[in-house]
Every structure is written in C-alpha cells, then in structure tokens.
Write an enzyme that holds these catalytic residues in place. Structure first.
Site, PDB file in Angstrom:
ATOM      1  N   ARG A 139       0.861  -1.189   0.000  1.00 29.31           N
ATOM      2  CA  ARG A 139       0.000   0.000   0.000  1.00 29.31           C
ATOM      3  C   ARG A 139       0.899   1.241   0.000  1.00 29.31           C
ATOM      4  O   ARG A 139       2.103   1.139   0.137  1.00 29.31           O
ATOM      5  CB  ARG A 139      -1.015   0.003   1.153  1.00 29.31           C
ATOM      6  CG  ARG A 139      -0.640  -0.586   2.449  1.00 29.31           C
ATOM      7  CD  ARG A 139       0.400   0.143   3.268  1.00 29.31           C
ATOM      8  NE  ARG A 139       0.149   1.559   3.391  1.00 29.31           N
ATOM      9  CZ  ARG A 139       1.090   2.457   3.635  1.00 29.31           C
ATOM     10  NH1 ARG A 139       2.357   2.099   3.756  1.00 29.31           N
ATOM     11  NH2 ARG A 139       0.800   3.723   3.744  1.00 29.31           N
ATOM     12  N   GLY A 140       0.237   2.414  -0.160  1.00 27.46           N
ATOM     13  CA  GLY A 140       1.001   3.646  -0.335  1.00 27.46           C
ATOM     14  C   GLY A 140       1.079   3.930  -1.832  1.00 27.46           C
ATOM     15  O   GLY A 140       1.341   3.016  -2.628  1.00 27.46           O
ATOM     16  N   GLN A 180      -1.931   2.956  10.072  1.00 27.76           N
ATOM     17  CA  GLN A 180      -0.652   2.933   9.353  1.00 27.76           C
ATOM     18  C   GLN A 180       0.436   3.702  10.114  1.00 27.76           C
ATOM     19  O   GLN A 180       1.615   3.386   9.997  1.00 27.76           O
ATOM     20  CB  GLN A 180      -0.804   3.548   7.952  1.00 27.76           C
ATOM     21  CG  GLN A 180      -1.596   2.716   6.963  1.00 27.76           C
ATOM     22  CD  GLN A 180      -3.051   3.120   6.905  1.00 27.76           C
ATOM     23  OE1 GLN A 180      -3.625   3.543   7.912  1.00 27.76           O
ATOM     24  NE2 GLN A 180      -3.678   2.972   5.752  1.00 27.76           N
ATOM     25  N   ASP A 226      -1.798  11.015  -2.267  1.00 26.62           N
ATOM     26  CA  ASP A 226      -2.254   9.960  -3.190  1.00 26.62           C
ATOM     27  C   ASP A 226      -2.601  10.520  -4.558  1.00 26.62           C
ATOM     28  O   ASP A 226      -2.498   9.814  -5.570  1.00 26.62           O
ATOM     29  CB  ASP A 226      -3.446   9.220  -2.593  1.00 26.62           C
ATOM     30  CG  ASP A 226      -2.959   8.311  -1.484  1.00 26.62           C
ATOM     31  OD1 ASP A 226      -2.798   8.807  -0.358  1.00 26.62           O
ATOM     32  OD2 ASP A 226      -2.676   7.130  -1.758  1.00 26.62           O
ATOM     33  N   LYS A 261      -4.386  10.292   3.049  1.00 34.46           N
ATOM     34  CA  LYS A 261      -5.107   9.456   4.015  1.00 34.46           C
ATOM     35  C   LYS A 261      -6.123  10.248   4.830  1.00 34.46           C
ATOM     36  O   LYS A 261      -5.845  11.378   5.241  1.00 34.46           O
ATOM     37  CB  LYS A 261      -4.073   8.794   4.938  1.00 34.46           C
ATOM     38  CG  LYS A 261      -4.605   7.888   6.012  1.00 34.46           C
ATOM     39  CD  LYS A 261      -5.552   6.836   5.515  1.00 34.46           C
ATOM     40  CE  LYS A 261      -4.972   5.989   4.415  1.00 34.46           C
ATOM     41  NZ  LYS A 261      -6.019   5.213   3.680  1.00 34.46           N
TER      42      LYS A 261
HETATM   43  O1  MRU Z   1      -4.494   3.483   2.195  1.00 32.25           O
HETATM   44  P1  MRU Z   1      -3.001   3.625   2.092  1.00 32.25           P
HETATM   45  O2  MRU Z   1      -2.271   3.076   3.280  1.00 32.25           O
HETATM   46  O3  MRU Z   1      -2.475   3.113   0.792  1.00 32.25           O
HETATM   47  O4  MRU Z   1      -2.788   5.190   2.104  1.00 32.25           O
HETATM   48  C1  MRU Z   1      -1.483   5.701   2.040  1.00 32.25           C
HETATM   49  C2  MRU Z   1      -1.418   7.174   2.137  1.00 32.25           C
HETATM   50  O5  MRU Z   1      -2.409   7.858   2.242  1.00 32.25           O
HETATM   51  C3  MRU Z   1      -0.062   7.785   1.988  1.00 32.25           C
HETATM   52  O6  MRU Z   1       0.057   8.927   2.774  1.00 32.25           O
HETATM   53  C4  MRU Z   1       0.152   8.166   0.517  1.00 32.25           C
HETATM   54  O7  MRU Z   1      -0.136   7.071  -0.310  1.00 32.25           O
HETATM   55  C5  MRU Z   1       1.517   8.633   0.253  1.00 32.25           C
HETATM   56  S1  MRU Z   1       2.680   7.315   0.282  1.00 32.25           S
HETATM   57  C6  MRU Z   1       4.205   7.913  -0.074  1.00 32.25           C
END
Ligand code: MRU
Length: 353
Positions: free
Chosen positions: A50-51, A202, A243, A254
């Site tokens: 994820r990320g 997270q 994102d 997030k």
């Molecule tokens: O739902 P996730 O854990 O994939 O969300 C991740 C985030 O919101 C991060 O802050 C974002 O993807 C940036 S990662 C470098």
C-alpha cells in the site's frame, strides 16, 4: 525479529516479486511471493502492499507478470490481452494516481516497442525495474528538497506526520518519511510525532516500525491529540504524503490529513506535502474531481477481533480526504518545493507538467 535498516517493500527476485506483507507488521515481518498478475491485484486490494508510489511499482510488476502469462506470438492479440490485465489492476484502488500512471507507462512501453512478443515481454520487465529504481532516487531527491524547505528555526525540529508515507509506501526511503529521514541524517530532527491514523493504523503500525528500525525518535499519538500537541508548542512543521494532487494543488491523502492541515493553519504551523511528480494529476483542475475510495466498514467497527459498536449503527469509511491547496505551505517534489499556486507554472517551466 531483526532490525531492517534498509526497507524495500517490493523486490524483484529472478522470476517473482517479494512483497513485505504490510498487513502483518509490526508483529511479524513476513514476505509474500507473487508470480501472477491476479495475485498482485489481490495484494494491492488487500493492502499487503500500500502507499501511492508503492502500488504504482507493484502494478508495473503486475503488468509484466500478466504479460508473461499471455501465450501468443501475435502482437495485436498480446496488446489486447495486456489491456485486460491493465483493467484488472486499475480496478484495485481508485484514489492513488500513481497506480494509473505506472500502468500507463507499461502500456506505452508495449505499444511503442517494436519486435517480437518475447522481446516486448523482456522490455516490460526492464520498464518495471526502471520504475522501481527511479522511485527510490525520486524519494531521496524529495527528502533533500524537503530538508531545504523546512523552517530554519529551531535547530532541531519536531515534525508531525500522518499515515505512512515511508519506505513501505514507496519503493524505498519514502516521501514524507523521506523528508523525516533526511532531516534526521542532517542532525536536524529532534523527534517525529506519528498520528496513529485510524482506522487502519498505518502511523502506529508502519511509520513507528520504520522509525524504530533506524533509531529515529518517534512518538505515536492518537489522531485526536494532534491539536493539543500543536497548542502545547510540540510541533514545528507537518509533513505528509499524497495519493493524488490536482493541478491547483488540492491534495488527496489518508483520511484525517485535512483535519491536521486545518489545525496546523490555526496554529501557524507550516504544512508540507511531499510527493513525486507521478502523484500530480494535471488532468483534473481541483480536488473535487478526485475519486475517494470507500473501504469495508469493518475497518471502522472492529479492531482485531474486538467489535467496537453496538449492533444497529451505520458506518462510513472513506479512506482519503482532500486538503485544499490554501492550507498547504509547499508541495515538495523531486524537482523542488513549490507553493501550490506555482506548481503548474514551475513544473511547466521545467517542461514536466
Ligand atoms: O491506504 P493507504 O495506506 O495506501 O494510504 C497511504 C497514504 O495515504 C499515503 O500517505 C500516501 O499514499 C503517500 S505514500 C508515499
């Protein structure tokens, strides 16, 4: 469990991809071996990986894994099948634009490469490896630009971050946590405060784990403690990932990021977004057009095996929110830190938008 000083969540291993299973951290460091594109789609959907940048890299490998399963020597048939694989990977998560960006890079490679289908497949693997390697270099550049953009006073900074935008969320090093790492390596970090980041935690699970691996001083707080910490003068700046960033600088990240931006503004604390160019979606003018993923309500009503709420309540579980550009001090990219209002023109000057 031994300390992992260099964290690489996605590694190509001869004929397969090894993923760190992020659903098991911090209690267990386990690898998942992926050999098929269906399994990669599953890993992205279930957040084993994820990320935003990480799911882009994972999807690029997913495209190659799918490509090598196509049994044909016919180029047109191959390209049609590859598009079907792309569609399956696109359907995993809707918000992070890096996913769509990486899939498009792979499709473009396939369309533009001349030669046999076998040669196309080989070129797709090389492209996925390149996307992987470039992401690490990009994060390191973001870290360096972020360090320069941070306040010069005090000498040792207390930074707040939300969610995990670290090595685990990228191919390595991280975006927001890359800035934290650079600040730490430069001797300018006092401590990082990590919001726990309900509902999936997270911050508490992943950001805290990464910091412990490297000995970076980290304090985990529940999300509702951030305003109090700011009011008490414990935070010098906020750094978060993204994102998807619209052309005007509105930023999806997030869920909970928007609240942090509002309270940072109320306390006069600078708020930085750290993200690669691949996170900027110049096709959309503002944040209202960013699709927001809604996830299973059980993430809200359950922690582990424990049910939190009585039967009969309703649940809402948006995974991301949009922080308006007006709340953002600067967006830190691999090409420098820009005020949101300058994002498009500055990147255009560098012929990057
Ligand atoms: O739902 P996730 O854990 O994939 O969300 C991740 C985030 O919101 C991060 O802050 C974002 O993807 C940036 S990662 C470098």
């Amino acid at each position: 469990m031994s300390l992992q000083t260099q964290v690489y969540p996605i590694l190509w291993q001869t004929d397969r991809v090894s993923l760190i299973d992020q659903t098991r951290l911090p209690n267990e460091y386990a690898l998942v071996e992926v050999t098929r594109s269906d399994d990669m789609a599953h890993a992205i959907k279930t957040m084993i990986v994820r990320g935003a940048p990480a799911i882009g890299v994972a999807a690029a490998y997913g495209m190659y894994l799918g490509a090598r399963e196509i049994q044909t020597g016919d180029r047109d048939f191959f390209l049609a099948e590859l598009e079907a694989i792309a569609q399956k990977l696109r359907a995993t998560r809707p918000t992070a634009v890096n996913l769509f960006w990486a899939i498009e890079q792979m499709l473009k490679t396939a369309r533009q490469t001349l030669g046999s289908v076998d040669y196309l497949k080989q070129t797709l693997l090389e492209t996925a490896k390149r996307i992987n390697a470039e992401d690490i270099a990009t994060c390191q550049a973001i870290g360096a630009h972020g360090l320069s953009a941070l306040p010069k006073e005090p000498d040792k900074l207390r930074l707040l971050t939300h969610c995990n935008a670290g090595a685990l969320a990228t191919a390595g090093y991280g975006t927001a946590l890359g800035v934290v790492r650079s600040t730490w390596n430069a001797g300018r970090l006092e401590r990082v405060y990590a919001d726990e980041t309900r509902p999936r935690l997270q911050g508490a699970k992943l950001t805290a784990w990464e910091c412990v691996q490297e000995g970076i001083p980290v304090t985990v707080i529940t999300d509702n403690m951030a305003a109090h910490c700011m009011q008490r003068g414990l935070i010098d700046a906020v750094v978060v990932g993204a994102d998807r960033i619209a052309a005007n600088g509105d930023t999806a990240n997030k869920i909970g990021t928007y609240s942090v931006a509002l309270i940072a503004k109320a306390h006069g604390i600078p708020f930085f977004v750290a993200a690669p160019l691949s996170t900027i979606d110049f096709n959309i003018s503002d944040g209202t057009q960013i699709p927001i993923e809604e996830r299973d309500p059980m993430e809200v009503y359950q922690i582990g095996e424990t049910l939190l709420c009585p039967p009969g309540v309703e649940y809402y579980n948006p995974a991301f929110d949009v922080t308006p550009a007006s709340l953002i001090t600067a967006i830190v990219t691999e090409h420098g830190a820009f005020a949101p209002s300058q994002l498009q023109s500055k990147l255009h000057e560098q012929k990057l938008s």
